[in-house]
Design a protein around this motif. Structure first.
Motif, PDB file in Angstrom:
ATOM      1  N   ARG A 191       0.823  -1.204   0.000  1.00  0.00           N
ATOM      2  CA  ARG A 191       0.000   0.000   0.000  1.00  0.00           C
ATOM      3  C   ARG A 191       0.860   1.257   0.000  1.00  0.00           C
ATOM      4  O   ARG A 191       1.789   1.397   0.786  1.00  0.00           O
ATOM      5  CB  ARG A 191      -0.925   0.022   1.205  1.00  0.00           C
ATOM      6  N   GLY A 192       0.498   2.171  -0.886  1.00  0.00           N
ATOM      7  CA  GLY A 192       1.084   3.489  -0.918  1.00  0.00           C
ATOM      8  C   GLY A 192       0.008   4.536  -0.730  1.00  0.00           C
ATOM      9  O   GLY A 192      -1.186   4.215  -0.730  1.00  0.00           O
ATOM     10  N   VAL A 203       3.404   4.508  -4.792  1.00  0.00           N
ATOM     11  CA  VAL A 203       2.485   3.715  -5.596  1.00  0.00           C
ATOM     12  C   VAL A 203       1.986   2.513  -4.791  1.00  0.00           C
ATOM     13  O   VAL A 203       2.694   1.976  -3.939  1.00  0.00           O
ATOM     14  CB  VAL A 203       3.166   3.258  -6.907  1.00  0.00           C
ATOM     15  N   THR A 204       0.760   2.108  -5.068  1.00  0.00           N
ATOM     16  CA  THR A 204       0.203   0.871  -4.513  1.00  0.00           C
ATOM     17  C   THR A 204       0.335  -0.233  -5.546  1.00  0.00           C
ATOM     18  O   THR A 204       0.117  -0.007  -6.741  1.00  0.00           O
ATOM     19  CB  THR A 204      -1.282   1.066  -4.148  1.00  0.00           C
ATOM     20  N   THR A 205       0.699  -1.442  -5.097  1.00  0.00           N
ATOM     21  CA  THR A 205       0.769  -2.575  -6.010  1.00  0.00           C
ATOM     22  C   THR A 205      -0.110  -3.708  -5.497  1.00  0.00           C
ATOM     23  O   THR A 205      -0.171  -3.967  -4.291  1.00  0.00           O
ATOM     24  CB  THR A 205       2.210  -3.095  -6.190  1.00  0.00           C
ATOM     25  N   ALA A 224     -10.138  -4.167  -5.802  1.00  0.00           N
ATOM     26  CA  ALA A 224     -11.250  -3.231  -5.629  1.00  0.00           C
ATOM     27  C   ALA A 224     -11.109  -2.441  -4.334  1.00  0.00           C
ATOM     28  O   ALA A 224     -11.396  -1.232  -4.286  1.00  0.00           O
ATOM     29  CB  ALA A 224     -12.572  -3.988  -5.654  1.00  0.00           C
ATOM     30  N   ALA A 225     -10.653  -3.108  -3.272  1.00  0.00           N
ATOM     31  CA  ALA A 225     -10.480  -2.423  -1.987  1.00  0.00           C
ATOM     32  C   ALA A 225      -9.407  -1.345  -2.079  1.00  0.00           C
ATOM     33  O   ALA A 225      -9.552  -0.254  -1.506  1.00  0.00           O
ATOM     34  CB  ALA A 225     -10.129  -3.435  -0.907  1.00  0.00           C
ATOM     35  N   GLU A 226      -8.335  -1.623  -2.809  1.00  0.00           N
ATOM     36  CA  GLU A 226      -7.275  -0.619  -2.947  1.00  0.00           C
ATOM     37  C   GLU A 226      -7.725   0.553  -3.815  1.00  0.00           C
ATOM     38  O   GLU A 226      -7.363   1.703  -3.551  1.00  0.00           O
ATOM     39  CB  GLU A 226      -6.010  -1.264  -3.513  1.00  0.00           C
ATOM     40  N   LYS A 269      -9.017   6.143  -3.913  1.00  0.00           N
ATOM     41  CA  LYS A 269      -9.984   7.160  -4.333  1.00  0.00           C
ATOM     42  C   LYS A 269     -10.489   7.975  -3.139  1.00  0.00           C
ATOM     43  O   LYS A 269     -10.744   9.181  -3.257  1.00  0.00           O
ATOM     44  CB  LYS A 269     -11.154   6.509  -5.067  1.00  0.00           C
ATOM     45  N   ALA A 270     -10.630   7.322  -1.990  1.00  0.00           N
ATOM     46  CA  ALA A 270     -11.068   8.047  -0.792  1.00  0.00           C
ATOM     47  C   ALA A 270     -10.042   9.099  -0.372  1.00  0.00           C
ATOM     48  O   ALA A 270     -10.397  10.151   0.158  1.00  0.00           O
ATOM     49  CB  ALA A 270     -11.309   7.058   0.348  1.00  0.00           C
TER      50      ALA A 270
END
Length: 268
Positions: free
Chosen positions: A8-9, A57-59, A128-130, A135-136
């Motif tokens: 998570r980023g 970045v998130t991967t 989808a959760a990421e 987006k939040a």
């Protein structure tokens, strides 16, 4: 067997890796033939190619192999490219139309459903959760779906594939400025070839999540493996020199997407 790994980023860009995993569950491993065991159609080393190119970045990476189940296919089994040769949700052939299972050991409908629930659905719940989390934070999320494929596969396409194959499902899965920015960077990359919405227009991931009106922008990048591998045959070794040159352009792409998202221009 863990189906997915997440890093998570806090930035607006998410990298998805549906086809770099090489893990096989025991039943699939036992059923594959010698050709299947080569895992020829892996997106070899793509997660390494993109490593550390964009801070924050998130991967989301599938660890299971696409021969278990293809995380970039419609779970209904419907073809993404009607009328064209392709492989299915649980492939039974390679991209060269060669069987990958021992005779009579192909997955049946019950087994396909089991694999969907254990692997495909788990990967997409994580992705989808990421997307929702990012987006939040930013009011917008940019999903960049990372792929590669051998440069010449007559069963799937004629001739030699361009180095950069950009897919936005005919300009529907992201804002026009994102599509143009990526296409322009690829077109200006000296020594490389590129195409927008050619043979590969974006798989199920891009088409399913790309909702630009809702602030979720998705784009697929299919790289010809000759751009970063020493050879497109076993052992499919990573070529640091080729990859290093390619990473310069990939970094420009990701940095540009990140800047566009942070500017607020993409928020809805």
């Amino acid at each position: 067997m863990n189906p997915v790994t997440i890093n998570r980023g806090e930035g607006p860009v998410i990298l998805a890796f549906p086809h770099t995993g090489t893990d096989l569950n025991a039943d699939t491993a036992a059923a594959l033939n010698a050709e299947g065991a080569l895992l020829r159609d892996t997106d070899w080393h793509i997660h390494e190619l993109y490593a550390d190119l964009l801070p924050g970045v998130t991967t989301v990476r599938a660890l299971f192999h696409r021969y278990v189940i293809d995380a970039n296919r419609d779970p209904s089994g419907e073809s993404l490219y009607p009328g064209q040769n392709t492989t299915g949700l649980c492939p039974t052939i390679t991209f060269d139309n060669v069987p990958i299972y021992q005779a009579g050991r192909e997955p049946d409908a019950v087994e396909i459903k089991r694999r969907h629930d254990a692997f495909h659905a788990v990967y997409h719940r994580a992705l989808a959760a990421e997307i929702d989390r990012v987006k939040a934070i930013h009011g917008v999320a940019v999903l960049y779906d990372c792929h590669s494929i051998r440069s010449e596969i007559p069963f799937l396409f004629e001739g030699r594939l361009p180095d950069f194959n950009i897919g936005t499902n005919n300009s529907t899965t992201c804002a026009p400025e994102i599509e143009k920015a990526v296409a322009d960077i690829c077109a200006d990359a000296g020594g490389y070839t590129s195409v927008l919405n050619g043979r590969f227009k974006g798989g199920w991931t891009t088409r399913y999540y790309g909702r630009p009106a809702d602030g979720v922008h998705a784009i697929q990048m299919e790289l010809a493996q000759a751009s970063h591998l020493a050879a497109e045959e076993p052992p499919f070794a990573y070529d640091p020199e080729r990859a290093g040159k390619l990473r310069v352009h990939l970094k420009t792409i990701l940095t540009t997407l990140n800047e566009r998202a942070l500017s607020g221009a993409l928020a809805r």
